[in-house]
Design an enzyme around this catalytic site. Structure first.
Site, PDB file in Angstrom:
ATOM      1  N   ARG A  49       0.820  -1.238   0.000  1.00  0.00           N
ATOM      2  CA  ARG A  49       0.000   0.000   0.000  1.00  0.00           C
ATOM      3  C   ARG A  49       0.843   1.273   0.000  1.00  0.00           C
ATOM      4  O   ARG A  49       0.377   2.336   0.384  1.00  0.00           O
ATOM      5  CB  ARG A  49      -0.983   0.020   1.170  1.00  0.00           C
ATOM      6  CG  ARG A  49      -1.914  -1.178   1.189  1.00  0.00           C
ATOM      7  CD  ARG A  49      -3.109  -0.955   2.097  1.00  0.00           C
ATOM      8  NE  ARG A  49      -3.946  -2.149   2.103  1.00  0.00           N
ATOM      9  CZ  ARG A  49      -3.835  -3.124   3.005  1.00  0.00           C
ATOM     10  NH1 ARG A  49      -2.957  -3.029   3.972  1.00  0.00           N
ATOM     11  NH2 ARG A  49      -4.625  -4.173   2.940  1.00  0.00           N
TER      12      ARG A  49
ATOM     13  N   LYS B 152       5.894  23.044 -14.628  1.00  0.00           N
ATOM     14  CA  LYS B 152       5.140  21.862 -14.202  1.00  0.00           C
ATOM     15  C   LYS B 152       4.903  21.895 -12.690  1.00  0.00           C
ATOM     16  O   LYS B 152       3.805  21.563 -12.220  1.00  0.00           O
ATOM     17  CB  LYS B 152       5.844  20.570 -14.624  1.00  0.00           C
ATOM     18  CG  LYS B 152       5.034  19.354 -14.197  1.00  0.00           C
ATOM     19  CD  LYS B 152       5.089  18.182 -15.106  1.00  0.00           C
ATOM     20  CE  LYS B 152       4.072  17.129 -14.643  1.00  0.00           C
ATOM     21  NZ  LYS B 152       4.144  15.894 -15.370  1.00  0.00           N
TER      22      LYS B 152
ATOM     23  N   GLU C 158      -5.424  16.682 -10.873  1.00  0.00           N
ATOM     24  CA  GLU C 158      -6.066  17.030 -12.147  1.00  0.00           C
ATOM     25  C   GLU C 158      -7.583  17.157 -12.025  1.00  0.00           C
ATOM     26  O   GLU C 158      -8.345  16.528 -12.759  1.00  0.00           O
ATOM     27  CB  GLU C 158      -5.688  16.026 -13.245  1.00  0.00           C
ATOM     28  CG  GLU C 158      -5.923  16.603 -14.635  1.00  0.00           C
ATOM     29  CD  GLU C 158      -5.308  15.776 -15.740  1.00  0.00           C
ATOM     30  OE1 GLU C 158      -4.117  15.442 -15.630  1.00  0.00           O
ATOM     31  OE2 GLU C 158      -6.006  15.477 -16.713  1.00  0.00           O
TER      32      GLU C 158
ATOM     33  N   HIS D  97      -1.881  15.727 -26.304  1.00  0.00           N
ATOM     34  CA  HIS D  97      -1.870  14.331 -25.882  1.00  0.00           C
ATOM     35  C   HIS D  97      -3.090  13.537 -26.359  1.00  0.00           C
ATOM     36  O   HIS D  97      -2.998  12.330 -26.565  1.00  0.00           O
ATOM     37  CB  HIS D  97      -1.763  14.224 -24.356  1.00  0.00           C
ATOM     38  CG  HIS D  97      -0.396  14.563 -23.823  1.00  0.00           C
ATOM     39  ND1 HIS D  97       0.240  15.760 -24.087  1.00  0.00           N
ATOM     40  CD2 HIS D  97       0.472  13.860 -23.052  1.00  0.00           C
ATOM     41  CE1 HIS D  97       1.415  15.778 -23.490  1.00  0.00           C
ATOM     42  NE2 HIS D  97       1.591  14.636 -22.858  1.00  0.00           N
TER      43      HIS D  97
HETATM   44  P1  NAD Z   1      11.228   5.580 -22.445  1.00  0.00           P
HETATM   45  O1  NAD Z   1      11.140   5.482 -20.998  1.00  0.00           O
HETATM   46  O2  NAD Z   1      10.735   4.446 -23.268  1.00  0.00           O
HETATM   47  O3  NAD Z   1      12.735   5.907 -22.848  1.00  0.00           O
HETATM   48  C1  NAD Z   1      13.044   6.079 -24.194  1.00  0.00           C
HETATM   49  C2  NAD Z   1      14.178   5.147 -24.650  1.00  0.00           C
HETATM   50  O4  NAD Z   1      15.409   5.696 -24.235  1.00  0.00           O
HETATM   51  C3  NAD Z   1      14.107   3.757 -24.086  1.00  0.00           C
HETATM   52  O5  NAD Z   1      14.555   2.838 -25.055  1.00  0.00           O
HETATM   53  C4  NAD Z   1      15.111   3.805 -22.931  1.00  0.00           C
HETATM   54  O6  NAD Z   1      15.636   2.550 -22.604  1.00  0.00           O
HETATM   55  C5  NAD Z   1      16.155   4.713 -23.492  1.00  0.00           C
HETATM   56  N1  NAD Z   1      16.925   5.470 -22.533  1.00  0.00           N
HETATM   57  C6  NAD Z   1      16.492   6.071 -21.402  1.00  0.00           C
HETATM   58  N2  NAD Z   1      17.468   6.805 -20.874  1.00  0.00           N
HETATM   59  C7  NAD Z   1      18.570   6.653 -21.667  1.00  0.00           C
HETATM   60  C8  NAD Z   1      19.868   7.176 -21.644  1.00  0.00           C
HETATM   61  N3  NAD Z   1      20.240   8.074 -20.728  1.00  0.00           N
HETATM   62  N4  NAD Z   1      20.730   6.783 -22.607  1.00  0.00           N
HETATM   63  C9  NAD Z   1      20.341   5.920 -23.572  1.00  0.00           C
HETATM   64  N5  NAD Z   1      19.101   5.420 -23.669  1.00  0.00           N
HETATM   65  C10 NAD Z   1      18.232   5.796 -22.722  1.00  0.00           C
HETATM   66  O7  NAD Z   1      10.423   6.859 -22.992  1.00  0.00           O
HETATM   67  P2  NAD Z   1      10.246   8.342 -22.434  1.00  0.00           P
HETATM   68  O8  NAD Z   1      10.084   9.179 -23.632  1.00  0.00           O
HETATM   69  O9  NAD Z   1      11.258   8.699 -21.435  1.00  0.00           O
HETATM   70  O10 NAD Z   1       8.861   8.266 -21.648  1.00  0.00           O
HETATM   71  C11 NAD Z   1       7.665   8.013 -22.326  1.00  0.00           C
HETATM   72  C12 NAD Z   1       6.670   7.491 -21.323  1.00  0.00           C
HETATM   73  O11 NAD Z   1       6.435   8.474 -20.329  1.00  0.00           O
HETATM   74  C13 NAD Z   1       5.334   7.141 -21.906  1.00  0.00           C
HETATM   75  O12 NAD Z   1       4.917   5.902 -21.440  1.00  0.00           O
HETATM   76  C14 NAD Z   1       4.423   8.225 -21.385  1.00  0.00           C
HETATM   77  O13 NAD Z   1       3.092   7.802 -21.243  1.00  0.00           O
HETATM   78  C15 NAD Z   1       5.060   8.554 -20.092  1.00  0.00           C
HETATM   79  N6  NAD Z   1       4.769   9.911 -19.597  1.00  0.00           N
HETATM   80  C16 NAD Z   1       4.350  10.024 -18.317  1.00  0.00           C
HETATM   81  C17 NAD Z   1       4.111  11.277 -17.791  1.00  0.00           C
HETATM   82  C18 NAD Z   1       3.732  11.425 -16.350  1.00  0.00           C
HETATM   83  O14 NAD Z   1       3.381  12.534 -15.942  1.00  0.00           O
HETATM   84  N7  NAD Z   1       3.818  10.380 -15.562  1.00  0.00           N
HETATM   85  C19 NAD Z   1       4.315  12.414 -18.579  1.00  0.00           C
HETATM   86  C20 NAD Z   1       4.751  12.246 -19.882  1.00  0.00           C
HETATM   87  C21 NAD Z   1       4.985  10.979 -20.389  1.00  0.00           C
HETATM   88  N1  GLY Z   2       2.167  14.948 -18.288  1.00  0.00           N
HETATM   89  C1  GLY Z   2       0.916  15.443 -17.848  1.00  0.00           C
HETATM   90  C2  GLY Z   2       0.802  15.565 -16.384  1.00  0.00           C
HETATM   91  O1  GLY Z   2       1.716  15.278 -15.650  1.00  0.00           O
HETATM   92  O2  GLY Z   2      -0.206  15.962 -15.912  1.00  0.00           O
END
Ligand code: NAD
Ligand code: GLY
Length: 383
Positions: A138, A244, A254, A265
């Site tokens: 939890r 942010k 939200e 998005h």
């Molecule tokens: P990701 O986590 O898939 O990383 C992108 C790629 O880069 C992967 O292949 C990873 O292994 C690689 N990588 C990461 N760091 C690296 C580094 N320093 N050097 C080399 N390779 C590296 O993608 P992302 O773009 O970081 O995140 C996208 C995800 O985030 C989506 O699932 C999205 O829904 C989510 N997201 C969440 C929020 C939130 O508020 N929680 C906001 C925006 C996006």
């Molecule tokens: N990435 C959108 C949010 O954090 O609300």
């Protein structure tokens, strides 16, 4: 059509030193975002966090081999045992079976309620490790060690955690804040160029929704950002985190305002789900989705064509797609609408879009299907 939220951001402030701290003010859930070079190996980056005998570093098969050993070494003074679990890499693995591997590791190592989870990776690892932290016993403490630009400017901040469902993106999750976010700019050196561009989409996002001065700064510095100039990246990460933090500080869960962070998005998620997770990167969907959302704003009479073109040019210069893929050979717009209805902003089946309500201001609105169809028809091409 109703305005649900508007945003105008705090005043712009100039770039500071190489290491910076942005505070996120959420009462007892407040924490700091550390931004700078050399943070990963610095024992100080990890001091002052909850004390625990054990830690679990959650990473993936790409990031783990690059950085896990260094993080483990830096954590050793703080935890008697530091374990690592490596997940398969990619958005296609942001699912139940992969999440379960984190629980397997926690239980396998006898993790207790004090065990600290460190999410070492991009948004996929961060969202999954955060969700695991929210639900294991939890709730156990977790720290975001953001290694992509996208994670440093967006996903690691604000406490949204989730996994995908085949029918919808990020549909299963929890709001759960980390205890700290660490953004070591040095790790961005190994990021593939396509991933850097994906992160720039989320940086650009903050301009039209909140800060036109920042948008101008990005335009002036887009080549430096693409070239990974450290001071340009430091400023982009800091200003993005400031905006942010300001939004999340006012609307953590939200209920209104925070939705503006989803500019682009609704369209972007449709591309991700419609093509199959992992085909287009999340940031690519968002970049292209912002162009569509801006075109919709134009059709709603909220911004002029010049503004939309300015945004599209910048998104293209960041290395991102501006033409969206067709998602169905027969009823393309119908398929888009079907996908966009599976969105957390939808209410009673009505799609709600983040639109630009004038430069630097965002709002959340519904729009007539015919208008949305027209935007899709004009902006999609065969994949
Ligand atoms: P990701 O986590 O898939 O990383 C992108 C790629 O880069 C992967 O292949 C990873 O292994 C690689 N990588 C990461 N760091 C690296 C580094 N320093 N050097 C080399 N390779 C590296 O993608 P992302 O773009 O970081 O995140 C996208 C995800 O985030 C989506 O699932 C999205 O829904 C989510 N997201 C969440 C929020 C939130 O508020 N929680 C906001 C925006 C996006
Ligand atoms: N990435 C959108 C949010 O954090 O609300």
């Amino acid at each position: 059509m109703t305005d649900h939220a508007t945003l105008s951001a705090p005043a712009f402030s100039s770039a500071g030193a190489v290491r910076q701290t942005v505070a996120i003010d959420l009462g007892e859930r407040s924490y700091e975002i550390l931004i700078g070079q050399g943070l990963l190996d610095d024992v100080q980056s990890w001091s002052g966090l909850p004390r625990a005998a054990a830690a679990l570093v959650v990473t993936n098969t790409t990031v783990g081999p690059l950085y896990a050993a260094r993080l483990v070494a830096a954590l050793r003074p703080h935890h008697a045992a530091v374990h690592v679990v490596e997940l398969p890499d990619g958005e296609a693995h942001k699912d139940w079976p992969t999440l379960n591997r984190i629980f397997d590791a926690l239980l396998g190592h006898g993790a207790d309620r004090k065990t600290v989870i460190y999410a070492l990776g991009g948004g996929v690892v961060g969202d999954m490790a955060g969700f695991a932290a929210a639900s294991y016993m939890r709730g156990v403490p977790f720290v975001q060690v953001a290694t992509t630009l996208l994670a440093q400017v967006d996903s690691s901040v604000g406490g949204k955690t989730a996994i995908n469902h085949p029918l919808g993106k990020n549909m299963i999750g929890a709001f759960y804040q980390p205890r700290r976010v660490v953004c070591d700019l040095d790790v961005l050196a190994t990021l593939p160029p396509r991933e850097l561009s994906a992160g720039l989409a989320e940086v650009i996002k903050y301009g039209p929704i909140a800060d036109m001065e920042f948008l101008g700064w990005i335009e002036d510095n887009i080549d430096a950002l693409v070239a990974r100039d450290p001071s340009a990246l430091a400023h982009a990460v800091r200003r993005s985190c400031e905006i942010k933090a300001w939004v999340v500080g006012q609307d953590e869960r939200e209920s209104g305002l925070r939705a503006v962070l989803n500019f682009g998005h609704t369209f972007g998620h449709a591309i991700e789900a419609g093509l199959g997770y992992g085909q287009w990167l999340h940031g690519e969907g968002v970049g292209c989705g912002m162009v569509l959302a801006a075109r919709l704003s134009e059709r709603l009479g909220l911004v002029d064509g010049e503004f939309v073109e300015r945004l599209a040019v910048l998104i293209r210069r960041a290395g991102l797609p501006v033409r969206a893929p067709r998602l169905d050979a027969n009823d393309n717009a119908g398929r888009w609408l079907e996908l966009m209805r599976v969105d957390k902003k939808s209410e009673a089946g009505e799609i709600r879009f983040v639109v630009i309500d004038g430069p630097g201001r965002a709002a959340v609105r519904s729009a007539p299907d015919a208008l949305v169809r027209a935007v899709i028809d004009e902006n999609t091409v065969a994949a």
